[in-house]
Design a protein around this motif. Sequence first.
Motif, PDB file in Angstrom:
ATOM      1  N   ILE A  19       0.813  -1.217   0.000  1.00  0.00           N
ATOM      2  CA  ILE A  19       0.000   0.000   0.000  1.00  0.00           C
ATOM      3  C   ILE A  19       0.849   1.271   0.000  1.00  0.00           C
ATOM      4  O   ILE A  19       0.655   2.171  -0.825  1.00  0.00           O
ATOM      5  CB  ILE A  19      -0.969   0.001   1.206  1.00  0.00           C
ATOM      6  N   LEU A  20       1.825   1.341   0.925  1.00  0.00           N
ATOM      7  CA  LEU A  20       2.609   2.565   1.034  1.00  0.00           C
ATOM      8  C   LEU A  20       3.533   2.782  -0.151  1.00  0.00           C
ATOM      9  O   LEU A  20       3.766   3.916  -0.564  1.00  0.00           O
ATOM     10  CB  LEU A  20       3.423   2.565   2.334  1.00  0.00           C
ATOM     11  N   ILE A  21       4.069   1.688  -0.680  1.00  0.00           N
ATOM     12  CA  ILE A  21       4.947   1.824  -1.844  1.00  0.00           C
ATOM     13  C   ILE A  21       4.160   2.405  -3.024  1.00  0.00           C
ATOM     14  O   ILE A  21       4.638   3.291  -3.737  1.00  0.00           O
ATOM     15  CB  ILE A  21       5.574   0.466  -2.217  1.00  0.00           C
ATOM     16  N   LEU A  25       5.236   6.158  -3.873  1.00  0.00           N
ATOM     17  CA  LEU A  25       5.867   6.262  -5.188  1.00  0.00           C
ATOM     18  C   LEU A  25       4.924   6.928  -6.188  1.00  0.00           C
ATOM     19  O   LEU A  25       5.349   7.766  -6.991  1.00  0.00           O
ATOM     20  CB  LEU A  25       6.282   4.887  -5.700  1.00  0.00           C
ATOM     21  N   GLY A  26       3.648   6.562  -6.103  1.00  0.00           N
ATOM     22  CA  GLY A  26       2.657   7.179  -6.989  1.00  0.00           C
ATOM     23  C   GLY A  26       2.566   8.676  -6.761  1.00  0.00           C
ATOM     24  O   GLY A  26       2.536   9.470  -7.705  1.00  0.00           O
ATOM     25  N   GLY A  27       2.548   9.054  -5.469  1.00  0.00           N
ATOM     26  CA  GLY A  27       2.520  10.471  -5.136  1.00  0.00           C
ATOM     27  C   GLY A  27       3.758  11.187  -5.633  1.00  0.00           C
ATOM     28  O   GLY A  27       3.675  12.284  -6.196  1.00  0.00           O
ATOM     29  N   GLY A  28       4.917  10.559  -5.442  1.00  0.00           N
ATOM     30  CA  GLY A  28       6.175  11.149  -5.897  1.00  0.00           C
ATOM     31  C   GLY A  28       6.185  11.389  -7.397  1.00  0.00           C
ATOM     32  O   GLY A  28       6.655  12.433  -7.871  1.00  0.00           O
ATOM     33  N   THR A 113       7.739  15.153  -3.249  1.00  0.00           N
ATOM     34  CA  THR A 113       6.675  14.992  -2.254  1.00  0.00           C
ATOM     35  C   THR A 113       6.900  15.911  -1.058  1.00  0.00           C
ATOM     36  O   THR A 113       5.985  16.592  -0.599  1.00  0.00           O
ATOM     37  CB  THR A 113       6.599  13.535  -1.768  1.00  0.00           C
ATOM     38  N   ILE A 114       8.137  15.928  -0.555  1.00  0.00           N
ATOM     39  CA  ILE A 114       8.412  16.736   0.635  1.00  0.00           C
ATOM     40  C   ILE A 114       8.363  18.229   0.307  1.00  0.00           C
ATOM     41  O   ILE A 114       8.035  19.048   1.174  1.00  0.00           O
ATOM     42  CB  ILE A 114       9.774  16.343   1.260  1.00  0.00           C
ATOM     43  N   PHE A 433      -2.613  14.632  -2.367  1.00  0.00           N
ATOM     44  CA  PHE A 433      -3.191  14.372  -3.687  1.00  0.00           C
ATOM     45  C   PHE A 433      -4.267  15.419  -3.998  1.00  0.00           C
ATOM     46  O   PHE A 433      -4.302  16.005  -5.080  1.00  0.00           O
ATOM     47  CB  PHE A 433      -3.823  12.976  -3.752  1.00  0.00           C
ATOM     48  N   PHE A 434      -5.165  15.662  -3.034  1.00  0.00           N
ATOM     49  CA  PHE A 434      -6.273  16.589  -3.241  1.00  0.00           C
ATOM     50  C   PHE A 434      -5.813  18.039  -3.321  1.00  0.00           C
ATOM     51  O   PHE A 434      -6.519  18.887  -3.868  1.00  0.00           O
ATOM     52  CB  PHE A 434      -7.309  16.428  -2.120  1.00  0.00           C
TER      53      PHE A 434
END
Length: 457
Positions: A19-21, A25-28, A113-114, A433-434
Amino acid sequence: MDKLNNIVLLIQHYLADYILIILLLGGGVIFTIRLGFIQIRGFKAGWKRTFGGLFSKKGTAGKDGMSSFQALATAIAAQVGTGNIAGAATALAIGGPGAIFWMWIAAFLGMATIFGEAIMAQKYKHVGKDGHVTGGPVYYIQAAFKGTFGKILAAVFSVLIIFALGFMGNAVQSNSIASAFHTAFGIPQIVVGIIIAAIALFVFVGGISRIAKVTETIVPIMACFYIIGSLIVIFANFKEIPYAFYSIVVGAFKPSAVSGGAVGATVKLALTKGVARGLFSNEAGMGSTPHAHAVAKVEHPVEQGFVAMIGVFIDTFVILNLTALVIITTQSIPTGLTGTALSQYAFSSVFGKFGNVFIAICMFFFAFSTIIGWYFFGQANVKYLFGKKAVKPYAVLVSFCVLLGSLAQVDLVWNMADCFNSLMVIPNILALFFLSSQMKELHDDYYHNFLKNKKVK
């Protein structure tokens, strides 16, 4: 207890390895594309803001926040922890040298992301009636999700981070220090625990000004100490440096082609262990470091976004990379050791008995600075949930957890810390994301308006 521990382990397995990967990664990837590869375009600006006139950036932290450098130092204090010594070693022991390549990928994406976390934390930071500045994901979670749902999600995040970092996480860090000092010097763990808890409480009760002063002082010292020690070991085995980089790149796609690697390592293991350890080491997307970046005194949120990216770079591409190169160049992976023991073996191959002492000293700096950073992150959420009156009891409770953690390793507590750590990522990354369109708006405002106006002035 055993059944509960097994359930926690099962949940953590699916969270960390799947889930977190996907989420992180998707968010990144999304933030990297939407922000036009900001980690490349903004790197020079981040480096200049962080290290240009380093000493002049030190200022007095107070209720109105802290300097940009102090905020970064507080963030790095939390990012650079025992995971940079034990976590990197574990990833290498299980996933082989190729795991480091996937750590690089995770860190590169994590920088975007950060950046997003920092600028959202800046935009939605909270100024109380008394003028005290605070901030963190709880505020931008409510901005992303309006109404009752947003409040519930923010409260859930707060509870998770208070327990994951403030209580359980700091017990884990304390245990790492106590164990390392007992191994190196034979000092009883309870003695080490009492000392750590007393020093930590002294820093906690000093508030934001003392926390900022400690982190801005200790972070550069610990980084330089570890970098110098690591480089000595690496250059003592300089002939292995070319092969080390070869094994990292080739091992990422064909672990069996790398001699002296982890037994049974596969591409999946290299990828999952590398990405998981990398993401948890630099904390990008976890919702922890935004608490520090929110209180930085900057003219535009994007300026702190640049600085936040340098934190990930230092954590992964510098500190964690050095640990990896020490282990690979000393050919320590085939020993079958893992975690801190593997790092100790690698350093001892050059330093002899001083290797254990070196790791013990580094463990103290890394873990103690993390205790300070994680306390600060938890404190912001205690204030959010219960108000300022709860801060002092929280400081005492964290110090007590630090003391208890030094005594013994309790698997259930350790595993619950990891699990809560993983769970708090979900509300944070969903909110980001939002809010990605707002990230883009702030980014564009900085380049198209702020910079132009600054040049005119």
